[in-house]
Design an enzyme around this catalytic site. Structure first.
Site, PDB file in Angstrom:
ATOM      1  N   PRO A  11       0.794  -1.229   0.000  1.00  0.00           N
ATOM      2  CA  PRO A  11       0.000   0.000   0.000  1.00  0.00           C
ATOM      3  C   PRO A  11       0.825   1.277   0.000  1.00  0.00           C
ATOM      4  O   PRO A  11       1.823   1.391   0.709  1.00  0.00           O
ATOM      5  CB  PRO A  11      -0.814  -0.102   1.290  1.00  0.00           C
ATOM      6  CG  PRO A  11      -0.925  -1.558   1.544  1.00  0.00           C
ATOM      7  CD  PRO A  11       0.370  -2.146   1.062  1.00  0.00           C
ATOM      8  N   ASN A  12       0.377   2.195  -0.826  1.00  0.00           N
ATOM      9  CA  ASN A  12       0.876   3.565  -0.930  1.00  0.00           C
ATOM     10  C   ASN A  12       2.250   3.692  -1.582  1.00  0.00           C
ATOM     11  O   ASN A  12       2.727   4.798  -1.792  1.00  0.00           O
ATOM     12  CB  ASN A  12       0.867   4.259   0.440  1.00  0.00           C
ATOM     13  CG  ASN A  12      -0.523   4.307   1.015  1.00  0.00           C
ATOM     14  OD1 ASN A  12      -1.462   4.721   0.339  1.00  0.00           O
ATOM     15  ND2 ASN A  12      -0.681   3.852   2.241  1.00  0.00           N
ATOM     16  N   ARG A  19       4.766  11.049  -1.965  1.00  0.00           N
ATOM     17  CA  ARG A  19       4.408  10.851  -0.557  1.00  0.00           C
ATOM     18  C   ARG A  19       5.633  11.010   0.343  1.00  0.00           C
ATOM     19  O   ARG A  19       6.611  10.275   0.219  1.00  0.00           O
ATOM     20  CB  ARG A  19       3.820   9.460  -0.371  1.00  0.00           C
ATOM     21  CG  ARG A  19       3.518   9.118   1.061  1.00  0.00           C
ATOM     22  CD  ARG A  19       3.113   7.653   1.195  1.00  0.00           C
ATOM     23  NE  ARG A  19       2.924   7.323   2.595  1.00  0.00           N
ATOM     24  CZ  ARG A  19       3.253   6.171   3.127  1.00  0.00           C
ATOM     25  NH1 ARG A  19       3.766   5.216   2.382  1.00  0.00           N
ATOM     26  NH2 ARG A  19       3.058   5.949   4.394  1.00  0.00           N
ATOM     27  N   TYR A  24      10.710   8.920   2.319  1.00  0.00           N
ATOM     28  CA  TYR A  24      10.814   7.875   1.298  1.00  0.00           C
ATOM     29  C   TYR A  24      11.646   8.265   0.081  1.00  0.00           C
ATOM     30  O   TYR A  24      11.833   7.440  -0.809  1.00  0.00           O
ATOM     31  CB  TYR A  24       9.410   7.447   0.855  1.00  0.00           C
ATOM     32  CG  TYR A  24       8.586   6.916   2.002  1.00  0.00           C
ATOM     33  CD1 TYR A  24       8.860   5.669   2.558  1.00  0.00           C
ATOM     34  CD2 TYR A  24       7.555   7.668   2.551  1.00  0.00           C
ATOM     35  CE1 TYR A  24       8.119   5.193   3.627  1.00  0.00           C
ATOM     36  CE2 TYR A  24       6.805   7.189   3.617  1.00  0.00           C
ATOM     37  CZ  TYR A  24       7.100   5.954   4.155  1.00  0.00           C
ATOM     38  OH  TYR A  24       6.369   5.477   5.215  1.00  0.00           O
ATOM     39  N   ASN A  76       8.159  -5.437   0.091  1.00  0.00           N
ATOM     40  CA  ASN A  76       7.965  -4.229   0.882  1.00  0.00           C
ATOM     41  C   ASN A  76       6.461  -4.127   1.080  1.00  0.00           C
ATOM     42  O   ASN A  76       5.739  -3.670   0.193  1.00  0.00           O
ATOM     43  CB  ASN A  76       8.510  -2.989   0.187  1.00  0.00           C
ATOM     44  CG  ASN A  76       8.356  -1.740   1.038  1.00  0.00           C
ATOM     45  OD1 ASN A  76       7.586  -1.711   1.991  1.00  0.00           O
ATOM     46  ND2 ASN A  76       9.090  -0.700   0.683  1.00  0.00           N
ATOM     47  N   ALA A  79       2.669  -0.475   5.239  1.00  0.00           N
ATOM     48  CA  ALA A  79       2.052  -0.512   6.566  1.00  0.00           C
ATOM     49  C   ALA A  79       1.512  -1.897   6.921  1.00  0.00           C
ATOM     50  O   ALA A  79       1.376  -2.214   8.108  1.00  0.00           O
ATOM     51  CB  ALA A  79       0.943   0.525   6.656  1.00  0.00           C
ATOM     52  N   ASP A  89       1.149 -15.531   7.290  1.00  0.00           N
ATOM     53  CA  ASP A  89       0.721 -16.889   6.960  1.00  0.00           C
ATOM     54  C   ASP A  89       1.097 -17.264   5.531  1.00  0.00           C
ATOM     55  O   ASP A  89       1.503 -18.398   5.266  1.00  0.00           O
ATOM     56  CB  ASP A  89      -0.787 -17.045   7.163  1.00  0.00           C
ATOM     57  CG  ASP A  89      -1.188 -17.131   8.621  1.00  0.00           C
ATOM     58  OD1 ASP A  89      -0.306 -17.313   9.492  1.00  0.00           O
ATOM     59  OD2 ASP A  89      -2.406 -17.007   8.897  1.00  0.00           O
ATOM     60  N   GLU A 100      12.450  -9.247   3.278  1.00  0.00           N
ATOM     61  CA  GLU A 100      11.712  -8.023   3.612  1.00  0.00           C
ATOM     62  C   GLU A 100      12.602  -6.816   3.317  1.00  0.00           C
ATOM     63  O   GLU A 100      13.792  -6.815   3.638  1.00  0.00           O
ATOM     64  CB  GLU A 100      11.357  -8.044   5.095  1.00  0.00           C
ATOM     65  CG  GLU A 100      10.631  -6.793   5.554  1.00  0.00           C
ATOM     66  CD  GLU A 100      10.404  -6.768   7.057  1.00  0.00           C
ATOM     67  OE1 GLU A 100       9.314  -6.372   7.468  1.00  0.00           O
ATOM     68  OE2 GLU A 100      11.330  -7.151   7.816  1.00  0.00           O
ATOM     69  N   HIS A 102      12.502  -2.336   3.352  1.00  0.00           N
ATOM     70  CA  HIS A 102      11.833  -1.063   3.641  1.00  0.00           C
ATOM     71  C   HIS A 102      12.760   0.071   3.261  1.00  0.00           C
ATOM     72  O   HIS A 102      13.969   0.008   3.526  1.00  0.00           O
ATOM     73  CB  HIS A 102      11.465  -0.938   5.119  1.00  0.00           C
ATOM     74  CG  HIS A 102      10.425  -1.914   5.532  1.00  0.00           C
ATOM     75  ND1 HIS A 102       9.107  -1.776   5.188  1.00  0.00           N
ATOM     76  CD2 HIS A 102      10.517  -3.064   6.234  1.00  0.00           C
ATOM     77  CE1 HIS A 102       8.424  -2.801   5.672  1.00  0.00           C
ATOM     78  NE2 HIS A 102       9.269  -3.605   6.296  1.00  0.00           N
ATOM     79  N   SER A 104      12.530   3.239   4.468  1.00  0.00           N
ATOM     80  CA  SER A 104      12.889   3.887   5.733  1.00  0.00           C
ATOM     81  C   SER A 104      13.267   2.805   6.741  1.00  0.00           C
ATOM     82  O   SER A 104      13.195   1.612   6.449  1.00  0.00           O
ATOM     83  CB  SER A 104      11.713   4.722   6.248  1.00  0.00           C
ATOM     84  OG  SER A 104      10.645   3.886   6.647  1.00  0.00           O
ATOM     85  N   ARG A 109      11.303   4.778  13.708  1.00  0.00           N
ATOM     86  CA  ARG A 109      10.082   5.568  13.532  1.00  0.00           C
ATOM     87  C   ARG A 109       9.115   5.333  14.684  1.00  0.00           C
ATOM     88  O   ARG A 109       9.518   4.910  15.751  1.00  0.00           O
ATOM     89  CB  ARG A 109       9.477   5.245  12.164  1.00  0.00           C
ATOM     90  CG  ARG A 109      10.455   5.627  11.025  1.00  0.00           C
ATOM     91  CD  ARG A 109       9.895   5.428   9.668  1.00  0.00           C
ATOM     92  NE  ARG A 109       8.727   6.286   9.475  1.00  0.00           N
ATOM     93  CZ  ARG A 109       7.859   6.120   8.491  1.00  0.00           C
ATOM     94  NH1 ARG A 109       8.030   5.152   7.607  1.00  0.00           N
ATOM     95  NH2 ARG A 109       6.823   6.925   8.372  1.00  0.00           N
ATOM     96  N   ARG A 113       5.370   0.914  14.422  1.00  0.00           N
ATOM     97  CA  ARG A 113       6.078   0.348  13.270  1.00  0.00           C
ATOM     98  C   ARG A 113       7.192  -0.621  13.690  1.00  0.00           C
ATOM     99  O   ARG A 113       7.877  -1.176  12.847  1.00  0.00           O
ATOM    100  CB  ARG A 113       6.670   1.456  12.406  1.00  0.00           C
ATOM    101  CG  ARG A 113       5.645   2.360  11.777  1.00  0.00           C
ATOM    102  CD  ARG A 113       6.318   3.349  10.826  1.00  0.00           C
ATOM    103  NE  ARG A 113       5.431   4.416  10.445  1.00  0.00           N
ATOM    104  CZ  ARG A 113       4.594   4.383   9.408  1.00  0.00           C
ATOM    105  NH1 ARG A 113       4.531   3.301   8.653  1.00  0.00           N
ATOM    106  NH2 ARG A 113       3.831   5.424   9.126  1.00  0.00           N
TER     107      ARG A 113
END
Length: 144
Positions: A11-12, A19, A24, A76, A79, A89, A100, A102, A104, A109, A113
């Site tokens: 998302p986003n 943003r 970011y 990534n 949120a 799962d 994984e 990210h 940031s 943060r 998070r």
């Protein structure tokens, strides 16, 4: 197994470059895709880059990566990282390794998070290095 790495963005992340650029960066998702394609080519890999604002799409794509024999998944989850048992799962349900990433550093943060359901299932995590973290994740994927 193929030499394809699925690069999945949650998302986003379609709003990269717009943003919160102070968090970011200024690169867009298209810039990130170009960066990943160039790095993958140098490593002898192919990338399948996708983005969705919907949790179920990310789960479906992880299942697809498994079915296609992908070498790895770079995820990534945005949120959803901090809230999604469904993603946890899905990661646990497949054999394809998940890395994984990210842009940031979530640990630096807000407190909400700090917990990552994705990290609990992933083989490793890379965060806080901006878009370069995706290149680091591709380097890791190449060695799996």
């Amino acid at each position: 197994m193929t030499d394809t790495v699925f690069v999945l963005n949650g998302p986003n992340l379609n709003l990269l470059g717009v943003r919160e650029p102070e968090v970011y960066g200024a690169e867009t998702l298209d810039d990130l895709a170009t960066r990943c394609e160039e790095k993958a080519k140098a490593l002898g890999l192919e990338v399948e880059m996708r983005q969705s604002n919907h949790e179920g799409h990310l789960c479906d794509w992880m299942h697809e990566a498994q079915a296609d024999g992908a070498k790895a998944i770079i995820l990534n989850a945005g949120a959803l990282t901090h809230t999604s048992l469904a993603l946890y799962d899905a990661i646990r349900a497949i054999r394809t390794p998940v890395i994984e990433v990210h842009i940031s550093n979530p640990a630096a943060r807000e407190a909400y998070r700090h917990k990552s359901y994705v990290a609990m299932g992933a083989v490793g995590s890379i965060s806080g290095f901006g878009a370069y973290g995706y290149e680091m994740a591709l380097d890791a994927a190449a060695k799996l």
